[in-house]
Design an enzyme around this catalytic site. Structure first.
Site, PDB file in Angstrom:
ATOM      1  N   SER A  41       0.827  -1.207   0.000  1.00  0.00           N
ATOM      2  CA  SER A  41       0.000   0.000   0.000  1.00  0.00           C
ATOM      3  C   SER A  41       0.855   1.248   0.000  1.00  0.00           C
ATOM      4  O   SER A  41       1.953   1.262   0.570  1.00  0.00           O
ATOM      5  CB  SER A  41      -0.874  -0.020   1.253  1.00  0.00           C
ATOM      6  OG  SER A  41      -1.455   1.241   1.467  1.00  0.00           O
ATOM      7  N   TYR A  82      -2.487  -1.489  10.840  1.00  0.00           N
ATOM      8  CA  TYR A  82      -2.698  -2.030   9.492  1.00  0.00           C
ATOM      9  C   TYR A  82      -1.522  -1.636   8.589  1.00  0.00           C
ATOM     10  O   TYR A  82      -0.921  -2.486   7.925  1.00  0.00           O
ATOM     11  CB  TYR A  82      -4.016  -1.502   8.894  1.00  0.00           C
ATOM     12  CG  TYR A  82      -4.019  -1.525   7.394  1.00  0.00           C
ATOM     13  CD1 TYR A  82      -4.186  -2.730   6.710  1.00  0.00           C
ATOM     14  CD2 TYR A  82      -3.788  -0.364   6.643  1.00  0.00           C
ATOM     15  CE1 TYR A  82      -4.133  -2.767   5.327  1.00  0.00           C
ATOM     16  CE2 TYR A  82      -3.741  -0.398   5.266  1.00  0.00           C
ATOM     17  CZ  TYR A  82      -3.912  -1.598   4.605  1.00  0.00           C
ATOM     18  OH  TYR A  82      -3.840  -1.639   3.239  1.00  0.00           O
ATOM     19  N   LYS A 141       1.780  -3.851   6.624  1.00  0.00           N
ATOM     20  CA  LYS A 141       2.278  -3.800   5.235  1.00  0.00           C
ATOM     21  C   LYS A 141       3.791  -3.570   5.224  1.00  0.00           C
ATOM     22  O   LYS A 141       4.536  -4.188   4.458  1.00  0.00           O
ATOM     23  CB  LYS A 141       1.558  -2.700   4.445  1.00  0.00           C
ATOM     24  CG  LYS A 141       0.077  -2.980   4.205  1.00  0.00           C
ATOM     25  CD  LYS A 141      -0.141  -4.246   3.392  1.00  0.00           C
ATOM     26  CE  LYS A 141      -1.593  -4.633   3.254  1.00  0.00           C
ATOM     27  NZ  LYS A 141      -1.800  -5.983   2.703  1.00  0.00           N
ATOM     28  N   ASN A 171     -14.307   3.849   3.748  1.00  0.00           N
ATOM     29  CA  ASN A 171     -13.711   4.441   2.550  1.00  0.00           C
ATOM     30  C   ASN A 171     -14.699   5.341   1.813  1.00  0.00           C
ATOM     31  O   ASN A 171     -15.917   5.204   1.939  1.00  0.00           O
ATOM     32  CB  ASN A 171     -13.194   3.347   1.610  1.00  0.00           C
ATOM     33  CG  ASN A 171     -12.045   2.569   2.228  1.00  0.00           C
ATOM     34  OD1 ASN A 171     -12.160   1.370   2.459  1.00  0.00           O
ATOM     35  ND2 ASN A 171     -10.957   3.249   2.528  1.00  0.00           N
TER      36      ASN A 171
END
Ligand code: UFG
Length: 343
Positions: free
Chosen positions: A125, A150, A154, A200
């Site tokens: 990401s 989160y 990544k 989102n």
């Protein structure tokens, strides 16, 4: 080629399966259905005319993961999507995120070593860049301290993969750093399935327009941007899916320049929240109820990709416009509404 797609019934995974099949690849999906539905396999088969193999399985379970690899020998490549992805939830429950996102990756790598599978494409990401000092952001921009557990999963996953390619000869990895994937397949047979209240922007917009939510809050109107709202690089999920097929082909054909490569996947264009709303209203003819509110904690002001490396090395370029993204998202919401009404 035989490609294992983890998280293959999820949003980006399902679109990627369709594009893999369109290029003649044989796909095996593995998913624990924690954030997707079995029906997605039927929808994929409707689009492509080919039913992918499907295994319902949690990759955090090492013995089941091992059995999966034993059942499907001669896998040429893996595209690893399976992970939790809700930023807010990760702040509230970090252990769940670290355990799930890292354990499933490590079990997958163990399986690759044991069963001699060389190639992995990893879902990363743009969150790893934080708020970059220089825009557009290139792949060699510094990785910044993560804003959320989160995001940290990544970053740690990329580190785990880097250490793995250094330690284990024959292992190749491509990490794809996504900007903001939105939209849905043009058939409206697959798309994003947000559970509960969406975090989102796009699902919140479409759910507001359809009447499921009363009003969209636009988080922040005093950013240092032309209209004061935050800027992101929105990319159509079908363009994103196609890049995965190219990445896996690059590895299986031995075209990579090194055994660990990173690519930005965006369009190279930034759009503000208000520009996204305007596009949505224009292409759908719907009037959106929204209000400007305070900034959302943890949001970066603006970020968009330098896509030169992906364009030149992968020979890939995002083709679909913002209007095509917002329209396809709306068609998908209309289909979801049909399903809700028929229940
Ligand atoms: N936004 C609103 N209202 C909403 C939802 C979002 O104004 O109801 C705004 C956000 O403040 C942001 C923009 O719309 O400015 C996009 O927000 P999203 O939540 O859609 O996407 P983010 O850019 O915040 O999140 C994305 C990915 C995450 C990743 C993050 C890193 O979805 O996986 O980028 O910045 F962690």
């Amino acid at each position: 080629m035989k490609i294992l797609v983890t998280g293959g019934t999820g949003y980006i995974g399902s679109h990627t399966v369709v594009e893999l099949q369109a290029q003649g690849h044989e796909v095996i999906i593995v998913d624990n259905l924690s954030n997707s539905e079995r029906e997605v396999v039927d929808q994929i088969a409707l689009i492509s005319g080919i039913r992918p193999a499907f295994e319902e399985l949690d990759l955090c379970d090492q013995s089941k993961t091992d059995a999966l690899f034993a059942k499907y020998p001669n896998i040429d490549g893996i595209i690893h999507f399976a992970a939790y992805k809700a930023v807010g939830e990760s702040v509230a429950n970090p252990m769940i995120y670290y355990r799930n996102n890292l354990q499933s990756l490590m079990n997958t790598i163990d399986g690759m070593r044991k069963y001699n599978i060389s190639n992995l494409v990893f879902s990363s990401s743009c969150t790893v860049y934080g708020q970059p000092e220089v825009l557009p952001v290139r792949e060699d921009s510094p990785v910044q301290a993560a804003f959320s557990p989160y995001g940290n999963t990544k970053q740690i996953s990329e580190e785990i993969l880097k250490d793995s390619v250094n330690a284990y000869a024959g292992l190749n990895v491509i990490a794809l750093r996504y900007f903001n994937p939105i939209g849905a397949h043009p058939t409206a047979l697959i798309g994003e399935l947000p559970l509960g209240v969406p975090n989102n922007l796009i699902p919140f917009i479409t759910q507001t327009a359809i009447g499921l939510r009363q009003q969209l809050s636009v988080f922040g109107s005093d950013y240092n941007t032309p209209d004061g709202t935050a800027i992101r690089d929105y990319i159509h999920v079908v363009d994103l899916a196609k890049a995965h097929v190219i990445a896996v082909d690059r590895m299986t054909k031995g075209k990579g320049k090194s055994n660990f490569e990173v690519f930005n996947l965006g369009t190279g264009n930034g759009f503000s929240v208000l520009e996204v709303i305007n596009s949505f209203e224009k292409v759908t003819g719907e009037k959106l109820n929204y209000k400007l509110v305070d900034r959302r904690p943890g949001d970066v002001e603006q970020v968009w990709a330098d896509t030169t490396f992906a364009n030149e090395e992968l020979g890939w370029k995002a083709a679909l416009t913002l209007d095509e993204m917002t329209l396809s998202a709306w068609k998908w919401e209309l289909r979801l509404q049909e399903k809700r009404n028929s229940k």
